[in-house]
Motif scaffolding. Structure first.
Motif, PDB file in Angstrom:
ATOM      1  N   GLU A  31       0.694  -1.105   0.067  1.00 34.92           N
ATOM      2  CA  GLU A  31       0.031  -0.117   0.065  1.00 34.92           C
ATOM      3  C   GLU A  31       0.804   1.147   0.077  1.00 34.92           C
ATOM      4  N   LEU A  32       1.767   1.276   0.787  1.00 35.18           N
ATOM      5  CA  LEU A  32       2.912   2.500   0.884  1.00 35.18           C
ATOM      6  C   LEU A  32       3.501   2.716  -0.535  1.00 35.18           C
ATOM      7  N   GLU A  33       4.136   1.518  -1.008  1.00 38.15           N
ATOM      8  CA  GLU A  33       4.656   1.745  -2.414  1.00 38.15           C
ATOM      9  C   GLU A  33       3.615   2.173  -3.412  1.00 38.15           C
ATOM     10  N   GLU A  34       2.327   1.514  -3.483  1.00 40.04           N
ATOM     11  CA  GLU A  34       1.359   2.003  -4.243  1.00 40.04           C
ATOM     12  C   GLU A  34       1.125   3.762  -4.085  1.00 40.04           C
ATOM     13  N   SER A  35       1.043   4.156  -2.827  1.00 36.50           N
ATOM     14  CA  SER A  35       0.922   5.580  -2.732  1.00 36.50           C
ATOM     15  C   SER A  35       2.028   6.425  -3.214  1.00 36.50           C
ATOM     16  N   LEU A  36       3.307   5.866  -3.045  1.00 33.09           N
ATOM     17  CA  LEU A  36       4.432   6.588  -3.509  1.00 33.09           C
ATOM     18  C   LEU A  36       4.447   6.499  -5.134  1.00 33.09           C
ATOM     19  N   SER A  37       4.146   5.519  -5.720  1.00 31.61           N
ATOM     20  CA  SER A  37       4.059   5.195  -7.355  1.00 31.61           C
ATOM     21  C   SER A  37       2.989   6.338  -7.879  1.00 31.61           C
ATOM     22  N   LEU A  38       1.748   6.434  -6.963  1.00 30.69           N
ATOM     23  CA  LEU A  38       1.032   7.420  -7.668  1.00 30.69           C
ATOM     24  C   LEU A  38       1.575   8.885  -7.585  1.00 30.69           C
ATOM     25  N   ILE A  39       2.354   9.066  -6.751  1.00 31.37           N
ATOM     26  CA  ILE A  39       2.940  10.505  -6.449  1.00 31.37           C
ATOM     27  C   ILE A  39       4.165  10.558  -7.417  1.00 31.37           C
ATOM     28  N   ILE A  40       4.809   9.735  -7.983  1.00 34.36           N
ATOM     29  CA  ILE A  40       5.756   9.533  -8.976  1.00 34.36           C
ATOM     30  C   ILE A  40       5.152  10.188 -10.492  1.00 34.36           C
ATOM     31  N   ALA A  41       3.978   9.461 -10.382  1.00 39.85           N
ATOM     32  CA  ALA A  41       3.427   9.508 -11.969  1.00 39.85           C
ATOM     33  C   ALA A  41       2.773  11.052 -11.877  1.00 39.85           C
ATOM     34  N   GLU A  42       2.758  11.921 -11.089  1.00 36.35           N
ATOM     35  CA  GLU A  42       2.192  13.234 -10.882  1.00 36.35           C
ATOM     36  C   GLU A  42       3.065  14.138 -11.866  1.00 36.35           C
ATOM     37  N   GLN A  43       2.453  15.052 -12.590  1.00 35.56           N
ATOM     38  CA  GLN A  43       3.068  15.930 -13.459  1.00 35.56           C
ATOM     39  C   GLN A  43       3.461  17.045 -12.603  1.00 35.56           C
ATOM     40  N   ARG A  44       4.703  16.913 -11.895  1.00 32.25           N
ATOM     41  CA  ARG A  44       5.433  18.227 -11.392  1.00 32.25           C
ATOM     42  C   ARG A  44       6.747  17.627 -11.170  1.00 32.25           C
ATOM     43  N   SER A  45       7.460  18.936 -10.486  1.00 31.51           N
ATOM     44  CA  SER A  45       8.942  18.820 -10.541  1.00 31.51           C
ATOM     45  C   SER A  45       9.546  17.681  -9.683  1.00 31.51           C
ATOM     46  N   ALA A  46      10.440  16.977 -10.171  1.00 33.37           N
ATOM     47  CA  ALA A  46      11.200  15.946  -9.213  1.00 33.37           C
ATOM     48  C   ALA A  46      11.086  16.360  -7.807  1.00 33.37           C
ATOM     49  N   GLY A  47      11.511  17.561  -7.318  1.00 28.76           N
ATOM     50  CA  GLY A  47      11.881  17.897  -6.000  1.00 28.76           C
ATOM     51  C   GLY A  47      10.541  17.923  -5.333  1.00 28.76           C
ATOM     52  N   SER A  48       9.459  18.388  -5.840  1.00 30.31           N
ATOM     53  CA  SER A  48       8.048  18.570  -5.204  1.00 30.31           C
ATOM     54  C   SER A  48       7.642  17.123  -5.014  1.00 30.31           C
ATOM     55  N   PHE A  65      11.453   0.633  -1.966  1.00 27.71           N
ATOM     56  CA  PHE A  65      11.579   1.846  -1.551  1.00 27.71           C
ATOM     57  C   PHE A  65      12.811   2.674  -1.941  1.00 27.71           C
ATOM     58  N   ASP A  66      13.817   2.087  -2.213  1.00 21.73           N
ATOM     59  CA  ASP A  66      15.000   2.739  -2.601  1.00 21.73           C
ATOM     60  C   ASP A  66      14.856   2.764  -4.373  1.00 21.73           C
ATOM     61  N   ALA A  67      14.366   1.873  -4.987  1.00 21.99           N
ATOM     62  CA  ALA A  67      13.991   2.032  -6.294  1.00 21.99           C
ATOM     63  C   ALA A  67      13.124   2.981  -6.654  1.00 21.99           C
ATOM     64  N   LEU A  68      12.024   3.292  -6.071  1.00 27.26           N
ATOM     65  CA  LEU A  68      10.967   4.423  -6.098  1.00 27.26           C
ATOM     66  C   LEU A  68      11.556   5.943  -5.734  1.00 27.26           C
ATOM     67  N   LEU A  69      12.475   5.836  -4.800  1.00 25.53           N
ATOM     68  CA  LEU A  69      13.169   7.205  -4.388  1.00 25.53           C
ATOM     69  C   LEU A  69      13.886   7.562  -5.598  1.00 25.53           C
ATOM     70  N   GLY A  70      14.782   6.407  -6.043  1.00 22.79           N
ATOM     71  CA  GLY A  70      15.901   6.631  -6.915  1.00 22.79           C
ATOM     72  C   GLY A  70      15.379   6.857  -8.187  1.00 22.79           C
ATOM     73  N   ARG A  71      13.987   6.672  -8.673  1.00 20.82           N
ATOM     74  CA  ARG A  71      13.642   6.871 -10.110  1.00 20.82           C
ATOM     75  C   ARG A  71      13.486   8.554 -10.046  1.00 20.82           C
ATOM     76  N   VAL A  72      12.809   9.229  -8.998  1.00 18.41           N
ATOM     77  CA  VAL A  72      12.661  10.557  -8.988  1.00 18.41           C
ATOM     78  C   VAL A  72      14.038  11.125  -8.833  1.00 18.41           C
ATOM     79  N   ILE A  73      14.596  10.775  -7.965  1.00 16.70           N
ATOM     80  CA  ILE A  73      16.281  11.491  -7.927  1.00 16.70           C
ATOM     81  C   ILE A  73      17.243  11.230  -9.440  1.00 16.70           C
ATOM     82  N   ALA A  74      16.918  10.255 -10.049  1.00 16.63           N
ATOM     83  CA  ALA A  74      17.463  10.476 -11.166  1.00 16.63           C
ATOM     84  C   ALA A  74      16.935  11.236 -12.358  1.00 16.63           C
ATOM     85  N   GLU A  75      15.563  11.267 -12.187  1.00 20.98           N
ATOM     86  CA  GLU A  75      14.900  12.390 -12.914  1.00 20.98           C
ATOM     87  C   GLU A  75      15.309  13.621 -12.863  1.00 20.98           C
ATOM     88  N   GLY A  76      15.355  14.035 -11.330  1.00 20.57           N
ATOM     89  CA  GLY A  76      15.868  15.447 -11.270  1.00 20.57           C
ATOM     90  C   GLY A  76      17.195  15.689 -11.472  1.00 20.57           C
TER      91      GLY A  76
END
Lengths: 198, 198
Positions: A65-82, A127-138
């Protein structure tokens, strides 16, 4: 797995979770869970070979459930930082709602740390993979500095440990600051490209 | 306290520490400590009213040595950033030498967390005060950004928790990275004034 079987599996996990929360992981037996579901222990064992496996399923559902919530945030159209800020805050809030003041839920996680290390490690890796995706994007789009994304991910996960680890959340409540928001600001300062300031 | 009294007190602390390391805090009794020193338990109780007080003295001496090492670094004539890096690395190394692979020393600290919270909190406050001094200096001389020094100190202490906390040092060894050096680099990136980069 047929639909009724999936329902039965789900009921076992629900019931186990209630027992773990109400009387604690150590005191709960597979017989308790079976009895509460009006089935035989042998039927529970058709789905899970041990209490440890049931605990892994409870934890996997929570982490899923936690990973699902994070995945939904990743998919949003806004800056990597946000998005990264919101992911860190969301992970903290979900863990806090689950574990803060829940001594028995902490016991469940401690048991998993003892008995099911591979499962715990799997959750950390996801968890690292999810964070890592946004960090790599940024890093790629120039929002973040040209850091090593793997080391940055590990540093951020480690810096947030106090806000995620069930036992630390309880212990650190009695220690002065920082708030999760202050910690996230500090992390973002390390990540984000320098802005022109004084 | 007279000199012989100070020596006796010191011997009690030395002996207790050896027992805590060799057989563990829980299993050690005041009678064991007294017997090993060829004195009566009543004589030990003249100096310490309980095993808990002896534990606090063992911990106070260890933390005193750590604080002394950090104070020496603070007094050196070099940049705040370079001193802060060395303080964080030194604190990690001293804690690691003391606690890593020392299951029984971890037990001692856990007991103190249960029984002597005020003492633990005192050590954290002194550690924060030492870090805070160098951070405030770096902010004042323009090396560091214009952060709130109290929040920055708390964030740095929290980010380094995994490298200082006896239980976490053991638990986190089984989790991928970061190294203490990588974590310190990350912290310094949040603190230091942006340099011109790409």
């Amino acid at each position: 797995m047929s639909l009724p079987e999936r329902d039965t599996r789900q009921s076992i996990v629900d019931t186990a979770e209630r027992f773990f929360r109400d009387i604690g992981y150590q005191k709960t037996t597979v017989a308790d869970i079976a009895k509460s579901l009006r089935m035989s222990p042998a039927n529970v064992y058709r789905f899970f070979d041990s209490k440890k496996s049931i605990n892994e399923a409870v934890l996997a559902r929570f982490k899923g459930e936690l990973e699902e919530s994070l995945s939904l945030i990743i998919a949003e159209q806004r800056s990597a930082g946000s998005r990264l800020r919101e992911m860190l805050l969301t992970a903290h809030r979900i863990n806090q709602a689950r574990f803060a003041d829940q001594h028995r839920m902490q016991e469940m996680v401690c048991a998993a740390m003892e008995e099911s290390w591979d499962a715990i490690l799997g959750h950390i890796e996801r968890f690292d993979a999810l964070l890592g995706r946004v960090i790599a994007e940024g890093i790629a789009n120039g929002e973040f500095r040209a850091l090593d994304p793997v080391a940055a991910t590990q540093c951020i996960r480690t810096a947030m440990l106090r806000f995620q680890h069930p036992l630390l959340m309880a212990q650190c409540e009695r220690i002065p600051g920082p708030t999760a928001e202050e910690m996230i600001d500090f992390i973002m300062a390390a990540l984000e490209q320098p802005k022109a300031e004084n």
